[in-house]
Design a protein around this motif. Structure first.
Motif, PDB file in Angstrom:
ATOM      1  N   ASP A   7       0.826  -1.205   0.000  1.00 24.09           N
ATOM      2  CA  ASP A   7       0.000   0.000   0.000  1.00 24.09           C
ATOM      3  C   ASP A   7       0.864   1.259   0.000  1.00 24.09           C
ATOM      4  N   ARG A   9       3.859   1.507  -1.343  1.00 25.14           N
ATOM      5  CA  ARG A   9       4.388   1.659  -2.701  1.00 25.14           C
ATOM      6  C   ARG A   9       3.327   2.210  -3.645  1.00 25.14           C
ATOM      7  N   ARG A  10       2.083   1.803  -3.442  1.00 29.24           N
ATOM      8  CA  ARG A  10       1.008   2.303  -4.293  1.00 29.24           C
ATOM      9  C   ARG A  10       0.815   3.810  -4.075  1.00 29.24           C
ATOM     10  N   LEU A 181      -5.138   4.922  -8.107  1.00 27.07           N
ATOM     11  CA  LEU A 181      -4.212   4.235  -7.213  1.00 27.07           C
ATOM     12  C   LEU A 181      -4.598   4.449  -5.754  1.00 27.07           C
ATOM     13  N   ARG A 184      -7.541   2.368  -4.674  1.00 27.17           N
ATOM     14  CA  ARG A 184      -7.241   0.955  -4.507  1.00 27.17           C
ATOM     15  C   ARG A 184      -6.644   0.639  -3.134  1.00 27.17           C
TER      16      ARG A 184
END
Length: 406
Positions: A7, A9-10, A181, A184
């Motif tokens: 998460d 990194r997202r 992003l 998500r």
């Protein structure tokens, strides 16, 4: 990046994508508005200034909405809204359309940082993890801005209406991609209000220590306007350094921030250490100001070396103060009202962006070396006072007492 969760990194990727869009816009927007829309440079600058002042309340509203509806949802809306503003920029035809879209765009821009902080705070309970993620986000943002600005050179070279509109569409896509992003990410539960007597943590609005720290952050945030406004004017008009020095100093600052932000953020571990970093940051900015002052009286290579030293100190002050204020602004805010607190704290930086150029050009640069010496005194005192205020604010929160003792 390898230390982050999926998460994290997202979220960092979302920051990178939207910063690419901002870099593209920064590089090409002035040419688009002046050469193809028909606005003057003064109209563009005035529109940005007016929008910046009018949009100060946007971050406060975003904070309230983040507390009520969740930071993840509001940050996605902010990214998507800004993306649609860039799409609208591609079709403005006059000053009034430009002013309306600019106001909306700047409002979304001001709303983003505190909501992002609130989202990171809600997703990561450990202060060290929060600081690391925010540092990574800042690093990838700087990288994205640089890459986007370089890509904008293609648009400037083509210099056609079609090229600029395609660029605006790419910027829109970047922000909409960032919004997707963020959406998500897993939803984080919104904390319930704490009991009213629990160290004052259930206050709907910040107490005097938090508000005072917000005001002090306004002064420490002047590293931004010193770099973007004061440095180029001082180098070009008040020193004997070559004109190309300006570009070299900009590049040096970018590299230093990218390299140093993550290691420095690891030092901001706990209340006491984060508070002490405000003192260090103020001292670094004071040293930078004195180097700028000395460069005005130096000649040749000495002037260039002093300017490099000024940027080294300025960059150090930037990464140290931002790392400290990220942690302190979150740690001193109650979880159930974190969005509101962070939005109020963010007014320090937002206000600096509006009024900083006026203060710097009117007071600092207008006074020459004396102005730089005065700035050094202000930075040093601000850092010292901010350290004491942060410690005093943390002392009222039982969970933070004694935290981070070296």
């Amino acid at each position: 990046m390898h230390e982050l969760t999926a998460d994290g990194r997202r979220l960092a990727l979302a920051a990178l994508v939207q910063s690419l869009g901002i870099g593209l816009f920064t590089a090409s927007s002035i040419a688009w508005f002046t050469r193809h829309v028909g606005l003057t440079a003064n109209q563009v600058a005035t529109g940005l200034a007016v929008a910046g002042a009018a949009a100060l309340a946007a971050s406060l509203l975003a904070g309230v909405l983040a507390d009520r509806h969740g930071a993840r949802r509001i940050l996605a809306v902010v990214y998507a809204g800004r993306g649609l503003c860039f799409l609208a920029f591609a079709f403005v035809t006059n000053l009034w359309e430009y002013l309306v879209v600019t106001l909306l765009s700047v409002a979304f821009d001001r709303a983003g940082p505190p909501v992002l902080q609130a989202l990171v705070a809600a997703a990561l309970p450990e202060q060290r993890d929060r600081g690391r993620l925010l540092a990574v986000v800042n690093v990838v943002r700087n990288i994205g801005l640089g890459l986007g600005a370089m890509a904008g050179g293609v648009t400037l070279t083509l210099d056609t209406t079609r090229a600029y509109r395609i660029t605006m569409l790419l910027i829109t896509a970047a922000f909409l991609g960032g919004a997707l992003l963020v959406r998500r990410l897993p939803a984080t539960p919104r904390p319930t209000a704490a009991p009213a007597g629990e160290g004052g943590r259930a206050r709907a609005l910040p107490g005097r220590h938090y508000l005072t720290l917000t005001g002090l952050n306004f002064l420490l945030s002047f590293f931004d306007v010193l770099l973007l406004v004061a440095m180029p004017v001082w180098v070009l008009q008040h020193t004997s350094a070559p004109r190309a020095t300006v570009s070299v100093l900009y590049a040096l600052n970018t590299v230093l921030v990218v390299v140093a932000q993550l290691p420095v953020s690891r030092l901001a571990d706990g209340l006491r250490r984060s508070s002490r970093m405000l003192l260090w940051g103020g001292a670094a900015l004071a040293a930078s100001s004195l180097c700028f002052a000395a460069a005005g009286a130096a000649h040749g290579r000495s002037a260039v070396l002093l300017l490099v030293a000024a940027i080294l100190a300025l960059s150090l002050g930037e990464v140290v103060t931002t790392s400290a204020t990220w942690n302190l602004s979150i740690a001193l805010a109650p979880a159930e009202a974190r969005g509101r607190y962070l939005s109020i704290f963010g007014l320090g930086l937002a206000t600096e962006r509006v009024f900083g150029p006026v203060v710097v050009t009117g007071l600092l640069l207008g006074s020459g070396a004396v102005g730089w010496a005065g700035a050094a005194v202000v930075f040093a005192l601000t850092g010292a006072v901010a350290e004491r205020v942060a410690l005093a604010g943390g002392a009222q929160i039982p969970a933070l007492v004694g935290e981070g003792t070296p």
